[in-house]
Design a protein around this motif. Sequence first.
Motif, PDB file in Angstrom:
ATOM      1  N   TYR A  69     -43.599  52.234  -9.675  1.00 48.13           N
ATOM      2  CA  TYR A  69     -42.150  52.310  -9.676  1.00 48.13           C
ATOM      3  C   TYR A  69     -41.621  51.966 -11.062  1.00 48.13           C
ATOM      4  O   TYR A  69     -42.334  51.346 -11.861  1.00 48.13           O
ATOM      5  CB  TYR A  69     -41.573  51.312  -8.669  1.00 48.13           C
ATOM      6  N   PRO A  70     -40.355  52.308 -11.328  1.00 45.29           N
ATOM      7  CA  PRO A  70     -39.754  51.816 -12.560  1.00 45.29           C
ATOM      8  C   PRO A  70     -39.747  50.284 -12.527  1.00 45.29           C
ATOM      9  O   PRO A  70     -39.663  49.673 -11.460  1.00 45.29           O
ATOM     10  CB  PRO A  70     -38.320  52.366 -12.504  1.00 45.29           C
ATOM     11  N   ALA A  71     -39.831  49.670 -13.670  1.00 45.07           N
ATOM     12  CA  ALA A  71     -39.837  48.204 -13.755  1.00 45.07           C
ATOM     13  C   ALA A  71     -38.525  47.630 -13.221  1.00 45.07           C
ATOM     14  O   ALA A  71     -37.448  48.163 -13.494  1.00 45.07           O
ATOM     15  CB  ALA A  71     -40.062  47.765 -15.194  1.00 45.07           C
ATOM     16  N   VAL A  72     -38.630  46.567 -12.439  1.00 48.24           N
ATOM     17  CA  VAL A  72     -37.461  45.826 -11.953  1.00 48.24           C
ATOM     18  C   VAL A  72     -37.698  44.342 -12.207  1.00 48.24           C
ATOM     19  O   VAL A  72     -38.841  43.904 -12.338  1.00 48.24           O
ATOM     20  CB  VAL A  72     -37.193  46.052 -10.445  1.00 48.24           C
ATOM     21  N   ASP A  73     -36.637  43.583 -12.290  1.00 51.54           N
ATOM     22  CA  ASP A  73     -36.742  42.124 -12.459  1.00 51.54           C
ATOM     23  C   ASP A  73     -37.656  41.749 -13.616  1.00 51.54           C
ATOM     24  O   ASP A  73     -38.452  40.818 -13.516  1.00 51.54           O
ATOM     25  CB  ASP A  73     -37.246  41.461 -11.162  1.00 51.54           C
ATOM     26  N   GLU A  74     -37.551  42.472 -14.729  1.00 53.47           N
ATOM     27  CA  GLU A  74     -38.435  42.208 -15.862  1.00 53.47           C
ATOM     28  C   GLU A  74     -38.253  40.815 -16.438  1.00 53.47           C
ATOM     29  O   GLU A  74     -39.146  40.295 -17.092  1.00 53.47           O
ATOM     30  CB  GLU A  74     -38.228  43.258 -16.956  1.00 53.47           C
ATOM     31  N   ASP A  75     -37.087  40.214 -16.183  1.00 51.69           N
ATOM     32  CA  ASP A  75     -36.830  38.878 -16.701  1.00 51.69           C
ATOM     33  C   ASP A  75     -37.504  37.794 -15.861  1.00 51.69           C
ATOM     34  O   ASP A  75     -37.524  36.635 -16.251  1.00 51.69           O
ATOM     35  CB  ASP A  75     -35.326  38.616 -16.765  1.00 51.69           C
ATOM     36  N   LYS A  76     -38.090  38.162 -14.725  1.00 47.49           N
ATOM     37  CA  LYS A  76     -38.738  37.194 -13.849  1.00 47.49           C
ATOM     38  C   LYS A  76     -40.238  37.155 -14.107  1.00 47.49           C
ATOM     39  O   LYS A  76     -40.837  38.137 -14.536  1.00 47.49           O
ATOM     40  CB  LYS A  76     -38.490  37.542 -12.379  1.00 47.49           C
ATOM     41  N   THR A  83     -40.835  37.149  -4.508  1.00 49.13           N
ATOM     42  CA  THR A  83     -39.733  36.901  -3.577  1.00 49.13           C
ATOM     43  C   THR A  83     -38.511  37.740  -3.920  1.00 49.13           C
ATOM     44  O   THR A  83     -37.435  37.516  -3.392  1.00 49.13           O
ATOM     45  CB  THR A  83     -39.360  35.408  -3.592  1.00 49.13           C
ATOM     46  N   SER A  84     -38.674  38.721  -4.783  1.00 47.92           N
ATOM     47  CA  SER A  84     -37.557  39.562  -5.218  1.00 47.92           C
ATOM     48  C   SER A  84     -37.033  40.409  -4.070  1.00 47.92           C
ATOM     49  O   SER A  84     -37.797  40.887  -3.236  1.00 47.92           O
ATOM     50  CB  SER A  84     -38.001  40.481  -6.353  1.00 47.92           C
ATOM     51  N   THR A  85     -35.723  40.586  -4.045  1.00 48.69           N
ATOM     52  CA  THR A  85     -35.099  41.464  -3.056  1.00 48.69           C
ATOM     53  C   THR A  85     -34.503  42.696  -3.735  1.00 48.69           C
ATOM     54  O   THR A  85     -33.701  43.405  -3.133  1.00 48.69           O
ATOM     55  CB  THR A  85     -34.001  40.712  -2.279  1.00 48.69           C
ATOM     56  N   ALA A  86     -34.901  42.960  -4.984  1.00 49.89           N
ATOM     57  CA  ALA A  86     -34.397  44.133  -5.709  1.00 49.89           C
ATOM     58  C   ALA A  86     -34.809  45.403  -4.969  1.00 49.89           C
ATOM     59  O   ALA A  86     -35.904  45.495  -4.425  1.00 49.89           O
ATOM     60  CB  ALA A  86     -34.949  44.157  -7.131  1.00 49.89           C
ATOM     61  N   GLU A  87     -33.914  46.383  -4.952  1.00 53.41           N
ATOM     62  CA  GLU A  87     -34.213  47.646  -4.297  1.00 53.41           C
ATOM     63  C   GLU A  87     -35.333  48.372  -5.050  1.00 53.41           C
ATOM     64  O   GLU A  87     -35.366  48.407  -6.273  1.00 53.41           O
ATOM     65  CB  GLU A  87     -32.978  48.539  -4.255  1.00 53.41           C
ATOM     66  N   VAL A  88     -36.243  48.924  -4.279  1.00 49.55           N
ATOM     67  CA  VAL A  88     -37.379  49.633  -4.858  1.00 49.55           C
ATOM     68  C   VAL A  88     -37.243  51.100  -4.475  1.00 49.55           C
ATOM     69  O   VAL A  88     -37.197  51.443  -3.297  1.00 49.55           O
ATOM     70  CB  VAL A  88     -38.710  49.064  -4.316  1.00 49.55           C
ATOM     71  N   LYS A  89     -37.134  51.963  -5.499  1.00 49.52           N
ATOM     72  CA  LYS A  89     -37.023  53.397  -5.218  1.00 49.52           C
ATOM     73  C   LYS A  89     -37.578  54.172  -6.399  1.00 49.52           C
ATOM     74  O   LYS A  89     -37.846  53.623  -7.457  1.00 49.52           O
ATOM     75  CB  LYS A  89     -35.580  53.794  -4.932  1.00 49.52           C
ATOM     76  N   ASN A  90     -37.761  55.468  -6.183  1.00 49.12           N
ATOM     77  CA  ASN A  90     -38.242  56.382  -7.209  1.00 49.12           C
ATOM     78  C   ASN A  90     -39.693  56.138  -7.601  1.00 49.12           C
ATOM     79  O   ASN A  90     -40.034  56.011  -8.774  1.00 49.12           O
ATOM     80  CB  ASN A  90     -37.339  56.368  -8.444  1.00 49.12           C
ATOM     81  N   GLN A  91     -40.567  56.093  -6.614  1.00 55.72           N
ATOM     82  CA  GLN A  91     -41.994  55.975  -6.892  1.00 55.72           C
ATOM     83  C   GLN A  91     -42.472  57.216  -7.644  1.00 55.72           C
ATOM     84  O   GLN A  91     -42.017  58.325  -7.382  1.00 55.72           O
ATOM     85  CB  GLN A  91     -42.780  55.800  -5.597  1.00 55.72           C
ATOM     86  N   MET A  92     -43.384  57.014  -8.594  1.00 53.37           N
ATOM     87  CA  MET A  92     -43.885  58.097  -9.438  1.00 53.37           C
ATOM     88  C   MET A  92     -45.413  58.074  -9.437  1.00 53.37           C
ATOM     89  O   MET A  92     -46.014  57.026  -9.244  1.00 53.37           O
ATOM     90  CB  MET A  92     -43.381  57.912 -10.870  1.00 53.37           C
ATOM     91  N   VAL A  93     -46.023  59.222  -9.677  1.00 54.08           N
ATOM     92  CA  VAL A  93     -47.474  59.321  -9.791  1.00 54.08           C
ATOM     93  C   VAL A  93     -47.820  59.423 -11.278  1.00 54.08           C
ATOM     94  O   VAL A  93     -47.235  60.235 -11.998  1.00 54.08           O
ATOM     95  CB  VAL A  93     -48.024  60.554  -9.044  1.00 54.08           C
TER      96      VAL A  93
END
Length: 123
Positions: A69-76, A83-93
């Motif tokens: 997936y695109p990177a999320v919560d990079e500051d963590k 324990t992140s609740t960030a939305e996860v979308k746009n999976q890529m191969v």
Amino acid sequence: DGTASLGEVEPSYDGNMLAFSVSLSGSDWRSIHVLDLVSLEEIPGSCDWARYTSIAWKKDGSGFYYCRYPAVDEDKTAEERGTSTAEVKNQMVYFHQVGSSQEQDRLIYEDPDHRLEFSAHHN
């Protein structure tokens, strides 16, 4: 919490390398690593942001396909991402060349207009 778990494990066709994923602190996020089974040394160049993926080696052993997936919560930290609740979308191969950095991975497929999940398998 300091825990780590082993996820996917996939040997290369010739049995010389092993790709495996690790998650930290109960997270669904995984980091994929490669172990040289001849020297028993880890090969530099891990793949981060993998989640709900499989690993499929190219037959020549030069690399493998995986989903991320695109990177999320990079500051963590990795532990906090568990324990992140960030939305996860746009999976890529992607295709990862063994020994290269993830920044050099080749995007194989994405469909940002639809919330899809993929899985890489070999035939």
